[in-house]
Design an enzyme around this catalytic site. Structure first.
Site, PDB file in Angstrom:
ATOM      1  CD  GLU C  67      -3.869   1.369  -3.098  1.00 52.00           C
ATOM      2  OE1 GLU C  67      -3.082   0.612  -3.954  1.00 52.00           O
ATOM      3  OE2 GLU C  67      -3.777   2.529  -4.215  1.00 52.00           O
ATOM      4  CG  HIS C 136     -12.846   6.939  -7.450  1.00 53.49           C
ATOM      5  ND1 HIS C 136     -12.936   5.836  -7.573  1.00 53.49           N
ATOM      6  CD2 HIS C 136     -12.199   7.864  -6.882  1.00 53.49           C
ATOM      7  CE1 HIS C 136     -11.519   5.984  -8.293  1.00 53.49           C
ATOM      8  NE2 HIS C 136     -11.074   7.018  -8.253  1.00 53.49           N
TER       9      HIS C 136
HETATM   10  C1  LIG Z   1      -5.995   1.496  -6.873  1.00 53.28           C
HETATM   11  C2  LIG Z   1      -6.437   3.200  -6.963  1.00 53.28           C
HETATM   12  N1  LIG Z   1      -5.355   3.936  -6.460  1.00 53.28           N
HETATM   13  C3  LIG Z   1      -5.312   5.142  -6.567  1.00 53.28           C
HETATM   14  C4  LIG Z   1      -5.800   6.062  -6.919  1.00 53.28           C
HETATM   15  C5  LIG Z   1      -5.973   6.981  -7.043  1.00 53.28           C
HETATM   16  N2  LIG Z   1      -5.857   7.723  -8.064  1.00 53.28           N
HETATM   17  C6  LIG Z   1      -6.350   7.862  -9.555  1.00 53.28           C
HETATM   18  S1  LIG Z   1      -5.730   8.051 -11.152  1.00 53.28           S
HETATM   19  C7  LIG Z   1      -4.096   8.135 -10.276  1.00 53.28           C
HETATM   20  C8  LIG Z   1      -2.856   7.973 -10.675  1.00 53.28           C
HETATM   21  C9  LIG Z   1      -2.247   6.984 -11.703  1.00 53.28           C
HETATM   22  O1  LIG Z   1      -1.403   7.035 -12.285  1.00 53.28           O
HETATM   23  P1  LIG Z   1      -1.037   6.313 -13.925  1.00 53.28           P
HETATM   24  O2  LIG Z   1      -1.319   5.069 -13.125  1.00 53.28           O
HETATM   25  O3  LIG Z   1       0.299   6.605 -14.030  1.00 53.28           O
HETATM   26  O4  LIG Z   1      -2.254   6.765 -14.611  1.00 53.28           O
HETATM   27  P2  LIG Z   1      -1.907   8.613 -15.159  1.00 53.28           P
HETATM   28  O5  LIG Z   1      -3.329   9.171 -14.477  1.00 53.28           O
HETATM   29  O6  LIG Z   1      -0.935   9.175 -14.914  1.00 53.28           O
HETATM   30  O7  LIG Z   1      -2.755   8.879 -16.295  1.00 53.28           O
HETATM   31  C10 LIG Z   1      -4.344   7.421  -8.547  1.00 53.28           C
HETATM   32  C11 LIG Z   1      -3.359   7.005  -7.461  1.00 53.28           C
HETATM   33  C12 LIG Z   1      -6.995   5.009  -7.734  1.00 53.28           C
HETATM   34  N3  LIG Z   1      -8.060   5.379  -8.192  1.00 53.28           N
HETATM   35  N4  LIG Z   1      -7.180   3.529  -7.531  1.00 53.28           N
END
Ligand SMILES: Cc1ncc(C[n+]2csc(CCOP(=O)(O)OP(=O)(O)O)c2C)c(N)n1
Ligand SMILES: Cc1ncc(C[n+]2csc(CCOP(=O)(O)OP(=O)(O)O)c2C)c(N)n1
Ligand SMILES: [Mg+2]
Ligand SMILES: [Mg+2]
Lengths: 332, 334, 332, 334
Positions: C67, C136
């Site tokens: 971010e 959130h």
């Molecule tokens: C700091 C932050 N940015 C964006 C999000 C929105 N978001 C939630 S899960 C996710 C993807 C996360 O990817 P990863 O770390 O690979 O975990 P996965 O969902 O694949 O288990 C996003 C973009 C968030 N919760 N927190």
């Protein structure tokens, strides 16, 4: 308030803070310090000088430059038994640790259904006076008073600084402890080891009958000086030092305002959205019809702070500005 | 005539002189700035000099083109001057004049010059790294061959934003060179207590890009490494981490006696003063003493003129203090 | 306001935003989008769906999860010629980009003496309604209205969303553009391509004579519903939609408040230190002695938001709460 | 009896069964949670399942001691159960009951259990990494041998806080294991567009620590790598980056049809379902079908009981919604 003030001994605000850290570290093994340059350097503003030598590297931790980690790791340690005091060198850099402070530390206790506490203190220095510019001078306390779960402290005197820092360290919630860069050398009555100032209680630093000035941190002294000047003209000013900005002790404010019927809210942060608005709105609402004049706010204007000592000075309310504002209040 | 350097770098004498001149110019300017600081003639109390580190700014900026971009730090006088910033704008800024680089509002930590692609120095350690990255992004998106260089200290490498920016530049192959001006201390924190991986080249592997560890006291070595990195970036071959090993000869800022440093360590580095090393090279190349003496005189004259310019300029005006909060002021109430 | 609304066509808030992006990208090559999942995914709330297919990977950029970098790189690009529209998925995650937004983007123009502009838009989604929990669901607009140099927008209708987003993109300052998660499916009159709503101008969404409700974003609709209900009982409510939260158009507020003499400030953010305090304080001060009742604030309480749709609902002022608050104002 | 695995890992059959059981338990729980989600019986709309990734949580948690710490993610049901969290606390939490893990305030993304050192899952991607690091710091400062494990996704590795935490842990040699649960996507972003260095082992070099790339569909491989990493941490030999390669079989969350993924790629990964692979290993070790059938029945019974427990629990109370904002309420007005 518990504990004693020393009538004989005088200390600086800086030394009072160091006494608090020293005494709490003596009393409780779980109190540790961490932050950038808090150890060998003794802190950018020399607050923790000597503590590394006294308590060793296990309890005074020089971290890499990683503000988010500093607050986040302090939280993790706090959740499992430590009472960390983290230092962030300038309030402006707390922008780098907002997730850790706001989304994490402030919410841990509630969102986990009370299973964990977050007994950490984040000490931070803020404010103008050094022409330090737009990224080293901001007063951002208003943001944090808007975050449920955080406590926010901003003392004005050595004794309050010591007593509130001790209370903050002993408290089981995350406390943002705000020091004004202009206050460090300021002297005042020393407080003894048993002096603990409870969080959440404002202090009337001067009693008066004509006007109430509500303020905190460095501006308490500006208010007191203005009050002194005004008293020469027979104007009696009451000065309420909020000390704790979250939770806000509105009872003390409303008591004072109810008796003087004229209120000036004074702070160094810029006007729009500052914490002065909260106080003014509450007083205006609670004492509707009982005030002799509108609640006035005297603050910095909504301006980016120039790195220029002289320009900066013109932007921050000084004694003269306070005197004029009080006179104005009295004439309305 | 060209010199065959001991490290097999071929440069002509005019380059050697230009580099030396660039470093002397920064050194003399900062010596003067320190005097002004002690005389309380600066408009801000914040001021960090780069004495001992001049080869980094000069070696890197020497290979840039006018259309390239630079971002810089709290210790940025050298980057500003090496990039082509005016001595007069620097002095006027430090003395808080309307004629300064930022109209007297930025002082030492916020130097800037849009006309030479200097996107500003920054008082938040690491805060400008994504700005250079964003400039490189736009250069790449628009098919330009402009390169962005971000100068920052060893301290900045442990800030999260360093990681985010380098990773983004790497995965998109952006034309940006990250210059880690490693003077081995972030205030009092020594490099070996900041990281368990002291080699910047090895750090670069973690991002899948090229990294180089360079002797930052040798301006030719810096220039050579920068040239390769900038050329790669310009050819569209992506970013480089340039780890330049140097030392600040003075404290972090005024009033820092550097008690956290070893005197012996300081001595070792002083012996490798970049100006000294370059001067030896100049002699070896047969450059006569009068050449260096005359450039000292020119620089002295430039500084004196800059100070006169600064002092003649109006002090940044209180009447103007509210202008430029917005680029586009609105109909609202503020 | 310039431009035309379509009487025939109705669109959702989400589609109106997409139209604005689409049209501005058509009109100006320097407009680019960047953020997490804005491209192939079409945005977490589907606002940018289809734009990658239309404008290609050069102009719609899926970034890694970073971010701070997103806002920081948008700023760098903006300083050298782009007009980036960055998306941060939830307001809560803006905590990770505070330095970039507050210390950098907001200050670039001023601190560099006017040499650079920062024409970037940061689109962000906030608010309750999904039981999304404490990390959130926060409404943090008050923080940003306290930052000189930033502009902050929070529209309530599809037409305003479109017109204000277009204005934000064309503006030369950094704009934080706040979308409420509950608004996306809401339908309203469509706006044509020439519809641009100037920043900094509030909008009276319903005229009335007895009480003024000052609000923004999703709560405009709650206020309008309450006004409708109250009108059945002969109570005439004026609803001022601030639309732009920095700068604040207090002229419109004061005009309305001056005529109704009763003001309710309504928002979803928690009470203490919220932007409602600023508006209440200003109205209280400017209209001192002219109001028939104290300025009231109706807001979420100072609580961490539970990840529980039902509990959450009880915390946020609803139509019933507004009706009661207005009646209360009228009876005082 | 013990099995000589094809990769020369020696484990006894009871371990094989225990690991299989752990994975089936997560799989069945999440299948039930998906049903509840579709029936709108969850108290929050936010819910992410880890189906396909069960070997990571189970393999790692199997080597932990009761006094160790764990932090987890938005996709954290598996970590919670594998660490020893109660099925009933999970179900009650998801259904918004006072009897849930967080009294119904946390739901799917904020599971926690202090009694088993589960310091909480977190809805901010990366937000909990420094929390685990801080717990490890305290463990190290107080001379305990407690190890902290932080589970997080590939997406978290590009957040600045990942870098700050790993760097700090590395330079101080903290007892923490960073488990990168690399399911190759962060929502729609594929790993190769998130980083130019796909190997976690290589990333670790950039921090001067040990890193390992592991097959995350093979629970024994995960367990073995975790065992080594946890043992190193416990012996005071510092942190490890464990890159565990896995795949989420379903969309990121409800309503994500994963159009950004290739069906063929999905098929390839489905063929390596960790439950399937472990079941084959069980047969090879001579474990009879009735063993797996009976553990399925036990798990079904546990889930049914948990749901009954959840439904019997009081819905999180509005009267209690203001309690616990502070651990120490004050005399102030709030
Ligand atoms: C700091 C932050 N940015 C964006 C999000 C929105 N978001 C939630 S899960 C996710 C993807 C996360 O990817 P990863 O770390 O690979 O975990 P996965 O969902 O694949 O288990 C996003 C973009 C968030 N919760 N927190
Ligand atoms: C984010 C941030 N944290 C802390 C500081 C305070 N500070 C200013 S310079 C400095 C040290 C920087 O070290 P380095 O990056 O190595 O640069 P150097 O000063 O050695 O040139 C610190 C801690 C700051 N300006 N910004
Ligand atoms: Mg350094
Ligand atoms: Mg992933």
């Amino acid at each position: 308030m518990t504990g004693t003030l020393s009538s004989a001994r005088t200390v600086s605000f800086r030394d009072a803070l160091r006494e608090a850290l020293h005494e709490e570290m003596e009393a409780d093994e779980s109190v540790i310090l961490l932050g950038e340059d808090v150890g060998r350097y003794g802190g950018a503003y020399a607050v923790s000088r000597g503590l590394l030598e006294r308590f060793g590297e296990r309890r005074v931790i020089d971290t890499p430059m990683s503000e988010a980690l500093i607050v986040g790791a302090a939280l993790g340690a706090a959740m499992v038994g430590a009472r960390p005091v983290a230092e962030i060198m300038y309030m402006d850099f707390v922008t780098l640790a907002m997730d850790n402070l706001v989304n994490q530390a402030a919410k841990v206790h509630y969102m986990f259904g009370g299973q964990f506490n977050a007994p950490l203190v984040v000490r931070v220095q803020q404010g103008t006076g050094r022409g330090a510019g737009s990224q080293h001078s901001q007063s951002l306390e208003g943001w944090f008073a808007h975050v449920p779960g955080l406590k926010v402290v901003a003392p004005s005197t050595p004794a309050d600084a010591k007593g509130l820092l001790k209370a903050a360290i002993r408290d089981n919630d995350p406390v943002l402890f705000i020091e004004h860069k202009g206050l460090y050398p300021r002297k005042g009555a020393a407080a003894e080891v048993d002096h603990v100032v409870p969080l959440g209680v404002a202090d009337v630093k001067r009693t008066g009958t004509d006007v109430t000035i509500v303020t905190w941190s460095n501006h308490v002294h500006i208010a007191l000086e203005a009050a002194e000047r005004l008293s020469a003209d027979g104007v009696s000013v009451e000065v309420v030092d909020m000390r704790c900005l979250a939770p806000l002790d509105m009872t003390t404010v409303l008591d004072s305002a109810g008796s003087t019927r004229r209120v000036l809210v004074l702070h160094e942060a810029c006007r729009t959205g500052g914490l002065g608005a909260e106080i003014a709105a509450t007083v205006g609402e609670q004492l509707f019809g009982e005030l002799a004049a509108p609640v006035r706010r005297l603050t910095a204007p909504d301006v980016v702070l120039p790195a220029h000592t002289e320009l900066e000075r013109t932007l921050i309310p000084d004694v003269e500005d306070v005197v004029l504002a009080v006179r104005d209040l009295l004439s309305s | 005539m060209s010199v065959f350097d001991q490290d097999t770098r071929i440069v002509d004498v005019s380059t050697l002189v230009r580099l030396y001149r660039g470093m002397v110019r920064i050194r003399r300017a900062e010596e003067r700035i320190l005097e002004l600081l002690l005389q309380n003639r600066l408009s801000s109390t914040m001021c960090h000099v780069s004495i001992g580190q001049e080869a980094v700014a000069v070696g890197v900026c020497d290979v840039l083109r006018p259309e390239d971009y630079v971002t810089s730090t709290h210790r940025g006088h050298g980057h500003f001057l090496a990039r082509g910033g005016a001595m007069s704008a620097l002095m006027a800024e430090l003395m808080g004049r309307e004629t300064g680089a930022c109209r007297g509002r930025g002082s030492s930590m916020h130097l800037v010059d849009a006309s030479i692609g200097h996107l500003g120095s920054n008082a938040i350690v690491g805060g400008h790294i994504p700005i250079a990255t964003g400039a490189a992004l736009w250069s790449s998106l628009t098919g330009q061959s402009r390169v962005a260089v971000s100068f920052f200290g060893d301290g900045a490498t442990t800030e999260g934003i360093f990681h985010e920016a380098v990773n983004f530049a790497a995965v998109r192959g952006l034309p940006v060179v990250f210059v880690i001006e490693n003077n081995h201390y972030a205030m009092s924190l020594p490099w070996e207590r900041a990281t368990a991986q002291p080699s910047v080249a090895r750090k670069a592997e973690g991002y899948g890009i090229i990294g180089v560890d360079v002797d930052g006291q040798d301006v030719l070595a810096v220039r050579e490494a920068a040239d390769q990195a900038v050329s790669r970036a310009r050819r569209g071959e992506g970013p480089t981490l340039l780890g330049v090993e140097t030392y600040r000869f003075l404290g972090h800022s005024r009033g820092d006696p550097s008690t956290y440093r070893d005197r012996e360590e300081e001595q070792r580095w002083h012996a490798r003063d970049p100006l000294l090393l370059e001067k030896i090279r100049l002699s070896a190349a047969g450059v006569a003493g009068d050449v260096t003496e005359s450039l000292e005189r020119e620089i002295e004259a430039e500084i004196v003129a800059a100070m006169e310019f600064a002092e003649a300029g109006p002090i940044a005006s209180v009447d103007e203090v509210f202008s430029d909060i917005y680029a586009t002021p609105l109909g609202g109430d503020q």
